[in-house]
Design a protein around this motif. Structure first.
Motif, mmCIF file in Angstrom:
data_model
loop_
_atom_site.group_PDB
_atom_site.id
_atom_site.type_symbol
_atom_site.label_atom_id
_atom_site.label_comp_id
_atom_site.label_asym_id
_atom_site.label_seq_id
_atom_site.Cartn_x
_atom_site.Cartn_y
_atom_site.Cartn_z
ATOM 1 N N GLN A 1 0.835 -1.214 0.000
ATOM 2 C CA GLN A 1 0.000 0.000 0.000
ATOM 3 C C GLN A 1 0.871 1.266 0.000
ATOM 4 N N LEU A 2 1.934 1.235 0.760
ATOM 5 C CA LEU A 2 2.797 2.417 0.857
ATOM 6 C C LEU A 2 3.607 2.649 -0.418
ATOM 7 N N HIS A 3 3.642 1.653 -1.297
ATOM 8 C CA HIS A 3 4.291 1.830 -2.603
ATOM 9 C C HIS A 3 3.321 2.450 -3.627
ATOM 10 N N GLY A 4 2.059 2.602 -3.251
ATOM 11 C CA GLY A 4 1.081 3.111 -4.219
ATOM 12 C C GLY A 4 0.981 2.163 -5.413
ATOM 13 N N GLY A 5 0.713 2.716 -6.594
ATOM 14 C CA GLY A 5 0.522 1.898 -7.804
ATOM 15 C C GLY A 5 1.753 1.079 -8.145
ATOM 16 N N TYR A 6 2.921 1.588 -7.795
ATOM 17 C CA TYR A 6 4.152 0.844 -8.105
ATOM 18 C C TYR A 6 4.204 -0.489 -7.360
ATOM 19 N N GLY A 7 3.553 -0.525 -6.223
ATOM 20 C CA GLY A 7 3.517 -1.760 -5.442
ATOM 21 C C GLY A 7 2.779 -2.878 -6.146
ATOM 22 N N TYR A 8 1.953 -2.494 -7.113
ATOM 23 C CA TYR A 8 1.156 -3.495 -7.838
ATOM 24 C C TYR A 8 1.877 -3.969 -9.092
ATOM 25 N N MET A 9 3.050 -3.417 -9.331
ATOM 26 C CA MET A 9 3.816 -3.752 -10.536
ATOM 27 C C MET A 9 4.829 -4.845 -10.226
ATOM 28 N N GLN A 10 4.901 -5.823 -11.140
ATOM 29 C CA GLN A 10 5.789 -6.974 -10.934
ATOM 30 C C GLN A 10 7.245 -6.570 -10.718
ATOM 31 N N GLU A 11 7.643 -5.433 -11.319
ATOM 32 C CA GLU A 11 9.065 -5.103 -11.224
ATOM 33 C C GLU A 11 9.463 -4.647 -9.814
ATOM 34 N N TYR A 12 8.487 -4.377 -8.975
ATOM 35 C CA TYR A 12 8.792 -4.043 -7.581
ATOM 36 C C TYR A 12 8.643 -5.309 -6.721
ATOM 37 N N PRO A 13 9.710 -5.705 -6.039
ATOM 38 C CA PRO A 13 9.671 -6.977 -5.303
ATOM 39 C C PRO A 13 8.502 -7.078 -4.325
ATOM 40 N N ILE A 14 8.039 -5.939 -3.804
ATOM 41 C CA ILE A 14 6.966 -6.013 -2.810
ATOM 42 C C ILE A 14 5.705 -6.652 -3.400
ATOM 43 N N SER A 15 5.502 -6.503 -4.715
ATOM 44 C CA SER A 15 4.313 -7.108 -5.342
ATOM 45 C C SER A 15 4.387 -8.631 -5.223
ATOM 46 N N ARG A 16 5.556 -9.183 -5.456
ATOM 47 C CA ARG A 16 5.700 -10.645 -5.361
ATOM 48 C C ARG A 16 5.652 -11.094 -3.902
ATOM 49 N N MET A 17 6.232 -10.276 -3.033
ATOM 50 C CA MET A 17 6.223 -10.652 -1.613
ATOM 51 C C MET A 17 4.786 -10.740 -1.099
ATOM 52 N N PHE A 18 3.934 -9.878 -1.642
ATOM 53 C CA PHE A 18 2.522 -9.867 -1.251
ATOM 54 C C PHE A 18 1.839 -11.184 -1.644
ATOM 55 N N VAL A 19 1.999 -11.613 -2.888
ATOM 56 C CA VAL A 19 1.339 -12.873 -3.302
ATOM 57 C C VAL A 19 2.042 -14.092 -2.703
ATOM 58 N N ASP A 20 3.359 -14.030 -2.607
ATOM 59 C CA ASP A 20 4.088 -15.188 -2.067
ATOM 60 C C ASP A 20 3.758 -15.423 -0.591
ATOM 61 N N ALA A 21 3.505 -14.335 0.119
ATOM 62 C CA ALA A 21 3.231 -14.459 1.558
ATOM 63 C C ALA A 21 1.966 -15.277 1.819
ATOM 64 N N ARG A 22 1.024 -15.189 0.889
ATOM 65 C CA ARG A 22 -0.309 -15.710 1.192
ATOM 66 C C ARG A 22 -0.333 -17.205 1.524
ATOM 67 N N ILE A 23 0.520 -17.965 0.835
ATOM 68 C CA ILE A 23 0.521 -19.422 1.051
ATOM 69 C C ILE A 23 0.976 -19.797 2.456
ATOM 70 N N GLN A 24 1.734 -18.892 3.077
ATOM 71 C CA GLN A 24 2.302 -19.233 4.386
ATOM 72 C C GLN A 24 1.220 -19.535 5.436
ATOM 73 N N LYS A 25 0.012 -18.955 5.221
ATOM 74 C CA LYS A 25 -1.062 -19.218 6.186
ATOM 75 C C LYS A 25 -1.726 -20.571 5.923
ATOM 76 N N ILE A 26 -1.359 -21.192 4.777
ATOM 77 C CA ILE A 26 -2.042 -22.426 4.366
ATOM 78 C C ILE A 26 -1.160 -23.664 4.512
ATOM 79 N N TYR A 27 0.062 -23.629 3.945
ATOM 80 C CA TYR A 27 0.814 -24.897 3.964
ATOM 81 C C TYR A 27 1.538 -25.106 5.299
ATOM 82 N N GLY A 28 2.054 -26.337 5.436
ATOM 83 C CA GLY A 28 2.689 -26.694 6.717
ATOM 84 C C GLY A 28 1.662 -26.857 7.829
ATOM 85 N N GLY A 29 0.388 -27.061 7.450
ATOM 86 C CA GLY A 29 -0.719 -27.063 8.398
ATOM 87 C C GLY A 29 -1.332 -25.670 8.387
#
Ligand code: FAD
Length: 381
Positions: free
Chosen positions: A340-368
């Motif tokens: 959110q603090l990156h604004g629109g750039y945060g939604y762009m693939q070239e900014y690592p935070i965009s990937r960190m956002f989607v990658d984080a989501r699985i952590q609540k699911i796998y490993g139990g």
């Protein structure tokens, strides 16, 4: 004051210094290719092996470094900070699969498999989940029946990390009747096994460089000496004993990811200007980052305590479950707010935070799932 984890040593400082340089120079430049091809190259596994980063806490006699779990923790933290594309695969291979073999394997099994896993010649996977059974592991339907002197495995697994690359899969299979007591862990070597087939490398919303697969067993013949633990029906107990380490590794990755997100966002918000000033000077931005930094520090201190407990052989299921659910929850929240603090750039693939956002989501699911973690904790109330 700079916080330093209690399990850190000078020797580990030296290892990490070299390791981070290696990750940045030799692995990170390939990350985009791996995301596109939906898996990591074998050469990366080999290179990690050469660095001593695979199976560090396995004794030297089996190809490891003979170090403590502190090395596993350090490796996962550093990978997550520099080239997170590799975290899940290495975590499963080194932190989970190798430790089943180390803890339950016979001398012959350990000598056969661990050195190859330490060098990256063999990639390991663990196949618990099935299309009809995830959280409820007792419902596993894959069977391993004795025919003559061999086991014959039939069934289907899904969502298996390293499934496309795996040379060795620990399969949770039913050797006995229904329920937990009927389960065993059997190692399937995938080469030249006619009854073993890899299905799709599944399309995920994130974690794109990590291969996640369906696996099929259709009369897959496995020699009896591939049973782990020497006794049928021990599988469920073995899983329950090892899951705290798997869950702690997820929490370790979560903390490293939070710290990286906060750092990236602090840097970005110092540079980016709106209304004539760097956006970090808006109180909302600074307070958001201050809150997240506080949580990341709390998470780190708690996780460090869990690492100490694990090294001492005292990490229990309830504590590991707390670390897993809370840290992954905070990781997801942190990634969201930092994006959110990156604004629109945060939604762009070239900014690592965009990937960190989607990658984080699985952590609540796998490993139990985090719901299962709370069930385990609730039982202790
Ligand atoms: C990228 C990825 C990698 C993975 N890697 C592996 C791997 O290497 N090996 C492997 O074996 N598996 C792996 N998994 C599978 C993962 O562990 C499961 O997806 C997870 O355990 C949940 O199982 P499920 O998907 O069947 O969900 P379900 O069990 O169907 O759960 C669905 C929902 O119901 C909730 N729920 C279920 N039971 C209860 C309950 N008793 N009380 C309250 N809520 C409940 C869950 O919390 C969840 O929200 C992976 C999954 C993914 C997506």
């Amino acid at each position: 004051m700079t916080y330093r984890s209690s399990w850190m040593t000078e020797e580990l400082d030296v290892f990490r210094d070299q390791f981070r340089k290696f990750l940045a120079k030799d692995l990170a430049p390939h990350a985009e290719t791996w995301r596109k091809q939906k898996m990591v190259d074998r050469s990366a596994w080999r290179a990690l092996g050469e660095m001593g980063a695979l199976l560090p806490s396995v004794p030297e006699a089996y190809g490891g470094l003979g170090a403590s779990f502190a090395y596993d923790a350090a490796v996962i933290e550093d990978i997550e900070s520099v080239v997170p594309e590799v975290t899940t695969g290495v975590s499963v291979h080194s932190g989970i699969v190798a430790h089943y073999i180390l803890n339950y394997g016979s001398e012959e099994q350990k000598r056969r498999w661990l050195p190859k896993m330490a060098s990256g010649e063999f990639v390991g996977a663990i196949a618990m989940t099935e299309p009809g059974t995830g959280s409820d592991l007792q419902g596993v339907r894959t069977t391993a029946r004795k025919q003559g002197n061999n086991y014959v495995i039939n069934g289907q697994k899904t969502f298996i990390t390293n499934g496309q690359a795996a040379d060795l899969v620990i399969v949770v299979a039913r050797t006995g009747g229904p329920g937990a007591k009927g389960l065993s862990l059997i190692v399937v070597e995938t080469a030249d096994n006619d009854g073993f087939r890899r299905g799709r490398n599944l399309d995920k919303i994130g974690l794109n460089a990590s291969d996640t697969s369906e696996l099929f067993f259709d009369n897959a013949v496995v020699p009896p000496e591939n049973l782990l633990g020497g006794e049928e029906g021990s599988g469920f107990v073995q899983l329950m004993q090892q899951l705290p380490q798997e869950r702690l590794l997820l929490a370790i990755g979560a903390v490293a990811s939070m710290e990286r997100a906060i750092k990236l966002t602090a840097d970005y918000t110092k540079e980016r200007k709106a209304f004539g000033q760097p956006i970090i000077e808006f109180q909302n931005t600074a307070f958001t980052l201050a809150e997240r930094k506080t949580e990341a520090t709390i998470a780190r201190v708690f996780v460090d305590w869990c690492i100490e407990r694990l090294i001492a052989g005292e990490l229990d299921t309830v504590t590991a479950s707390m670390a897993k659910w809370w840290c992954s929850q905070k990781q997801v929240e942190t990634a969201d707010e930092c994006l959110q603090l990156h604004g629109g750039y945060g939604y762009m693939q070239e900014y690592p935070i965009s990937r960190m956002f989607v990658d984080a989501r699985i952590q609540k699911i796998y490993g139990g799932t985090n719901e299962i973690m709370k069930l385990l904790i609730a039982r202790s109330l």
